[in-house]
Design an enzyme around this catalytic site. Structure first.
Site, PDB file in Angstrom:
ATOM      1  N   HIS A   1       0.801  -1.223   0.000  1.00 31.81           N
ATOM      2  CA  HIS A   1       0.000   0.000   0.000  1.00 31.81           C
ATOM      3  C   HIS A   1       0.837   1.279   0.000  1.00 31.81           C
ATOM      4  CE1 HIS A   1      -3.416  -2.494   0.211  1.00 31.81           C
ATOM      5  NE2 HIS A   1      -3.571  -2.592   1.503  1.00 31.81           N
TER       6      HIS A   1
ATOM      7  N   GLU B   1     -11.412  -3.855  -2.642  1.00 30.41           N
ATOM      8  CA  GLU B   1     -10.476  -2.832  -3.126  1.00 30.41           C
ATOM      9  C   GLU B   1     -10.289  -3.036  -4.624  1.00 30.41           C
ATOM     10  OE1 GLU B   1      -6.858  -3.350  -0.655  1.00 30.41           O
ATOM     11  OE2 GLU B   1      -8.226  -4.444   0.639  1.00 30.41           O
TER      12      GLU B   1
ATOM     13  N   HIS C   1      -9.638   2.013   0.734  1.00 31.38           N
ATOM     14  CA  HIS C   1      -9.552   0.896   1.689  1.00 31.38           C
ATOM     15  C   HIS C   1     -10.653   0.935   2.753  1.00 31.38           C
ATOM     16  CE1 HIS C   1      -7.635  -2.371   3.819  1.00 31.38           C
ATOM     17  NE2 HIS C   1      -6.640  -2.392   2.947  1.00 31.38           N
TER      18      HIS C   1
END
Ligand code: GLA
Length: 385
Positions: free
Chosen positions: A140, A349, A214
């Site tokens: 991420h 996601e 997210h």
């Protein structure tokens, strides 16, 4: 009596002249019912103040966004009795987000959503080492990914529905990625109870980009309940098996006959405890599904029978990471009491596949100068009677 009347007139005049306080300082968008409220949210340890923007639509649905991490701190959706309740996980206090947000609650994710193997990749013959924050891998966008950054937020004045424009410029070399990346994200709340998210980015040197959101959903509106009773359907005939560190092996495996088959709606918990090597590796579902079709299309539906709430997801991305909240570990309080326990939220996601920069058979995530990165995802809420 006379004195009381004078006092009332004085108070009324005061309210007219000075307004009713910041919280109620409505910003009317195109003269309609929709609006955006701005309020103070919290103060960072170093003194920076964080603002909260509340989008409302004509039905009374609300989405709250802060300019730290572009985080959605609250999103309400109606149940079958028309009751709007918060359906996204989050912290009870601003500090939860400022102190690292280990679960990435509600955050915008970048520059690269999901994992890059061994935290490196090669572009045009040059190898880039990016920051490791997940065992040997980068996850991420690295430790200080876009979820920890200040986003400039503007209310879009001429939009049909309440819309926020969030901007962030990531410096060349930030977290090890090449190229200065100018990123813009639009959050729009429509009158049909959909949150539309549009992503755009441009770079001044070749780089890789994979932006996502997210938010963890729990359509029951009670964050102490697990999400295993939610029924899920994903329009995907294949998924990406992973290795021990959750990096795709490169195989594109048919879901048919496996616990990963969500082509027909089924409770998330139905097969989650099956004796399956991939479920063991993910501690549940934490995999990318290869979505059927192309262009902006419906890719997933979730239904919570107890409340009648249902959510449909649309995206133009090739994949979706369905994550069943397997790392939630009860360390923090939820907004409805109790702790954020194992599997009390799930994420869908939308994104390009994990580790694409190292897997030439996957759709490319490379962005070159002069090109424009664009992607769109919609989370739409409704009720099944
Ligand atoms: C993503 C990953 C998960 C986990 C969460 C955050 O969804 O795929 O493995 O890291 O983020 O906890």
């Amino acid at each position: 009596m006379k004195k009381a009347t004078h006092n009332s007139i004085f108070i009324l005049l005061f309210l007219i002249i000075f307004g009713c306080g910041k919280e109620n300082n409505k910003q009317d968008i195109s003269g309609k019912m929709e609006n955006v409220h701005t309020s103070d949210y919290g103060v960072m340890p170093k003194g920076d103040s964080i603002k909260k923007y509340t989008l409302s639509n004509k039905n009374g649905m609300k989405v709250e966004v802060i300019n730290f991490g572009g985080i959605i701190t609250s999103l309400t959706a109606p149940d079958r009795n028309g009751k709007y309740e918060d359906v996204v996980l989050g912290f009870t206090k601003p500090e939860g987000y400022f102190d690292g947000n280990p679960y990435y609650f509600g955050a915008l994710i970048g520059r690269y959503g999901n994992r890059i193997a061994n935290a490196k990749f090669t572009l045009d013959g040059k190898t880039y080492e990016i920051n490791k924050n997940d065992g040997p891998n980068s996850l991420h966008g690295g430790k200080e990914g876009f979820h920890t950054r200040f986003w400039n937020i503007e209310v879009v004045k001429d939009a049909k529905f309440p819309t926020l424009k969030l901007s962030y410029t990531s410096a060349d070399g930030e977290e090890g990625y090449p190229g200065k990346l100018t990123t813009t994200v639009f959050y729009t709340l429509t009158d049909d109870n959909a949150l539309e998210i549009s992503y755009e980015a441009e770079t001044d040197k070749p780089t890789v980009v994979n932006l996502t959101q997210h938010s963890y959903f729990n359509l029951s509106g009670n964050f102490t309940k697990t999400i295993t009773d939610h029924e899920l359907q994903i329009n995907a005939d294949h998924f990406l098996p992973v290795n021990e560190t959750l990096i795709p092996t490169g195989e594109q495996k048919a879901v048919k006959g496996t616990p990963f088959d969500f082509t027909v709606s089924k409770p998330i918990g139905k097969d989650i405890s099956a004796d399956d090597d991939q479920l063991k590796k993910g501690k549940g579902y934490d995999h990318n599904w290869i979505l059927n079709g192309k262009g902006l299309r419906s890719i997933a539906k979730v239904y919570h029978q107890g409340t009648g709430r249902s959510m449909e997801v649309f995206t133009d991305e090739p994949g979706v990471q369905f994550y069943s909240g397997n790392f939630l570990d009860g360390k923090f309080d939820t907004k409805t009491g109790g702790k954020n326990e194992f599997r009390t939220g799930f994420c869908l996601e939308t994104q390009h596949f994990p580790d694409s920069p190292n897997q030439p058979s996957f759709p490319s995530t490379e962005l070159k100068p002069g090109q424009k990165y664009q992607s769109k995802t919609i989370y739409k809420f409704s009720v099944k009677k």
